[in-house]
Design an enzyme around this catalytic site. Structure first.
Site, PDB file in Angstrom:
ATOM      1  N   ASP A  65      27.392 -61.979  28.398  1.00  0.00           N
ATOM      2  CA  ASP A  65      26.325 -61.490  29.272  1.00  0.00           C
ATOM      3  C   ASP A  65      25.026 -62.113  28.783  1.00  0.00           C
ATOM      4  O   ASP A  65      24.461 -61.688  27.779  1.00  0.00           O
ATOM      5  CB  ASP A  65      26.264 -59.969  29.217  1.00  0.00           C
ATOM      6  CG  ASP A  65      25.133 -59.409  30.058  1.00  0.00           C
ATOM      7  OD1 ASP A  65      24.684 -60.087  30.998  1.00  0.00           O
ATOM      8  OD2 ASP A  65      24.683 -58.274  29.766  1.00  0.00           O
ATOM      9  N   ASN A  81      17.634 -63.266  29.476  1.00  0.00           N
ATOM     10  CA  ASN A  81      16.542 -64.136  29.061  1.00  0.00           C
ATOM     11  C   ASN A  81      16.176 -63.968  27.598  1.00  0.00           C
ATOM     12  O   ASN A  81      15.667 -64.900  26.975  1.00  0.00           O
ATOM     13  CB  ASN A  81      15.305 -63.858  29.931  1.00  0.00           C
ATOM     14  CG  ASN A  81      15.473 -64.368  31.342  1.00  0.00           C
ATOM     15  OD1 ASN A  81      15.525 -65.564  31.576  1.00  0.00           O
ATOM     16  ND2 ASN A  81      15.567 -63.448  32.290  1.00  0.00           N
ATOM     17  N   VAL A  85      24.805 -60.860  25.031  1.00  0.00           N
ATOM     18  CA  VAL A  85      25.760 -59.877  24.524  1.00  0.00           C
ATOM     19  C   VAL A  85      27.155 -60.470  24.676  1.00  0.00           C
ATOM     20  O   VAL A  85      27.537 -60.941  25.747  1.00  0.00           O
ATOM     21  CB  VAL A  85      25.661 -58.545  25.289  1.00  0.00           C
ATOM     22  CG1 VAL A  85      26.685 -57.554  24.745  1.00  0.00           C
ATOM     23  CG2 VAL A  85      24.254 -57.967  25.174  1.00  0.00           C
ATOM     24  N   GLY A 138      21.150 -61.527  42.004  1.00  0.00           N
ATOM     25  CA  GLY A 138      21.388 -62.186  40.734  1.00  0.00           C
ATOM     26  C   GLY A 138      22.577 -61.623  39.987  1.00  0.00           C
ATOM     27  O   GLY A 138      22.990 -60.465  40.205  1.00  0.00           O
ATOM     28  N   ASP A 181      22.858 -60.583  36.979  1.00  0.00           N
ATOM     29  CA  ASP A 181      22.555 -59.391  36.190  1.00  0.00           C
ATOM     30  C   ASP A 181      22.592 -58.132  37.039  1.00  0.00           C
ATOM     31  O   ASP A 181      23.054 -57.076  36.603  1.00  0.00           O
ATOM     32  CB  ASP A 181      21.198 -59.530  35.494  1.00  0.00           C
ATOM     33  CG  ASP A 181      20.059 -59.856  36.461  1.00  0.00           C
ATOM     34  OD1 ASP A 181      20.305 -60.444  37.526  1.00  0.00           O
ATOM     35  OD2 ASP A 181      18.904 -59.544  36.124  1.00  0.00           O
ATOM     36  N   ARG A 182      22.137 -58.250  38.288  1.00  0.00           N
ATOM     37  CA  ARG A 182      22.149 -57.096  39.188  1.00  0.00           C
ATOM     38  C   ARG A 182      23.584 -56.785  39.623  1.00  0.00           C
ATOM     39  O   ARG A 182      23.974 -55.622  39.739  1.00  0.00           O
ATOM     40  CB  ARG A 182      21.282 -57.369  40.429  1.00  0.00           C
ATOM     41  CG  ARG A 182      20.023 -58.213  40.184  1.00  0.00           C
ATOM     42  CD  ARG A 182      18.948 -57.455  39.461  1.00  0.00           C
ATOM     43  NE  ARG A 182      18.312 -56.475  40.308  1.00  0.00           N
ATOM     44  CZ  ARG A 182      17.323 -56.762  41.186  1.00  0.00           C
ATOM     45  NH1 ARG A 182      16.906 -58.008  41.331  1.00  0.00           N
ATOM     46  NH2 ARG A 182      16.758 -55.800  41.886  1.00  0.00           N
ATOM     47  N   ASP A 203      17.623 -51.407  34.841  1.00  0.00           N
ATOM     48  CA  ASP A 203      17.952 -52.225  33.668  1.00  0.00           C
ATOM     49  C   ASP A 203      16.664 -52.683  33.005  1.00  0.00           C
ATOM     50  O   ASP A 203      15.878 -53.437  33.579  1.00  0.00           O
ATOM     51  CB  ASP A 203      18.791 -53.435  34.102  1.00  0.00           C
ATOM     52  CG  ASP A 203      19.436 -54.156  32.920  1.00  0.00           C
ATOM     53  OD1 ASP A 203      18.883 -54.083  31.802  1.00  0.00           O
ATOM     54  OD2 ASP A 203      20.476 -54.800  33.113  1.00  0.00           O
ATOM     55  N   THR A 213      14.114 -58.251  29.984  1.00  0.00           N
ATOM     56  CA  THR A 213      12.875 -59.025  29.997  1.00  0.00           C
ATOM     57  C   THR A 213      12.054 -58.625  31.212  1.00  0.00           C
ATOM     58  O   THR A 213      10.834 -58.440  31.137  1.00  0.00           O
ATOM     59  CB  THR A 213      13.189 -60.530  30.033  1.00  0.00           C
ATOM     60  OG1 THR A 213      14.031 -60.844  28.916  1.00  0.00           O
ATOM     61  CG2 THR A 213      11.912 -61.354  29.951  1.00  0.00           C
ATOM     62  N   THR A 234      -8.555 -49.969  18.890  1.00  0.00           N
ATOM     63  CA  THR A 234      -7.945 -50.915  19.826  1.00  0.00           C
ATOM     64  C   THR A 234      -6.432 -50.769  19.872  1.00  0.00           C
ATOM     65  O   THR A 234      -5.827 -50.722  20.948  1.00  0.00           O
ATOM     66  CB  THR A 234      -8.315 -52.358  19.442  1.00  0.00           C
ATOM     67  OG1 THR A 234      -9.731 -52.501  19.502  1.00  0.00           O
ATOM     68  CG2 THR A 234      -7.675 -53.366  20.395  1.00  0.00           C
TER      69      THR A 234
END
Length: 257
Positions: free
Chosen positions: A6, A9, A13, A108, A110-111, A130, A133, A185
């Protein structure tokens, strides 16, 4: 056994599945699109040695990747060292997902694996989120009809943008804060990232549920899934193995193709 990759970006895995399609081992390595098939082989071989696994033990290989530059090396790795033609996940293979035309080929990899993972885990109807990135939201009903989704920047992209585009802002870690009233900051940036990211997630879920018109289970996977679930009451399920479940199911569906 089946070997699954898998490729995201940020990370890759790697999963080893038995003949019963149950996961036996998994590892995570950094994504590097400059690596050759031989370099990937050395990395994987070391993992296998530790577990007493041999390349010839495998009956098949399945690859899901959102990094096109790696596909040549990944497919060559499968053919050269596993001696197998890999099943490559895409919207073009048998997925069982019903996407309206003309968008049927646009989803895609991944989807696709997330949605199929949700199906085999009996989570549907679901909003699958998910945290990678990019953060992706996919809405699928109980009949595997794809209703639509959302893509937005992941937390690390947002944090890095602040650091790289504002000359005097430091790089900070994403973490929970107990007050929105930052005094320096760093604490102000952390408050902005935490409340901004959490608020973005919950507001998107709110609007998706309104547009869907009925209750959908909110299913989380990816790096920040457990963290978000800890601080949000709109989450129903966290499943860190969702993508690998989807990948191995897609292998089963397409291995004879």
């Amino acid at each position: 056994m089946i070997f699954a990759l898998d490729v995201g970006n940020t990370n890759i895995v790697l999963g080893v599945f038995g003949s019963d399609y149950k996961m036996l081992h998994s590892w995570r390595i950094a994504t590097d699109n400059t690596k050759t098939e031989d370099e990937l082989y050395v990395i994987i071989r070391n993992f296998f040695i530790d577990k007493g696994i041999k390349f010839e033990d495998f009956d098949g290989v399945v690859i899901s990747s959102v990094v096109p530059k790696m596909m040549f090396a990944l497919e060559l790795l499968s053919k050269k060292y596993f001696e197998k033609e890999p099943v490559v996940v895409s919207a073009e293979i048998n997925t069982g997902i019903k996407v309206p035309e003309p968008y049927s080929s646009k989803l895609g990899a991944d989807r696709v694996v997330d949605i199929v993972g949700a199906k085999v885990s009996s989570y549907l109807p679901a909003i699958v989120v998910d945290f990678g990135t990019a953060t992706t939201f996919d809405c699928v009903d109980e009949d595997m009809n794809y209703r639509g989704g959302i893509i937005c920047p992941g937390m690390n992209i947002s944090a890095e943008a602040l650091y790289s585009r504002a000359a005097k802002l430091p790089r900070v870690e994403f973490e929970a804060v107990n007050t929105s009233l930052g005094l320096d900051t760093t604490s102000q940036m952390q408050a902005g990232l935490f409340y901004g990211f959490l608020g973005q997630f919950e507001n998107i879920i709110k609007h998706l549920k309104q547009d869907l018109g009925k209750d959908y289970k909110v299913v989380l996977t990816g790096g920040l899934s457990k963290f978000i679930a800890k601080y949000s009451d709109v989450v129903d399920v966290v499943d860190e193995e969702l993508t690998l479940k989807g990948i191995i199911e897609l292998y089963k569906m397409n291995k004879e193709k």
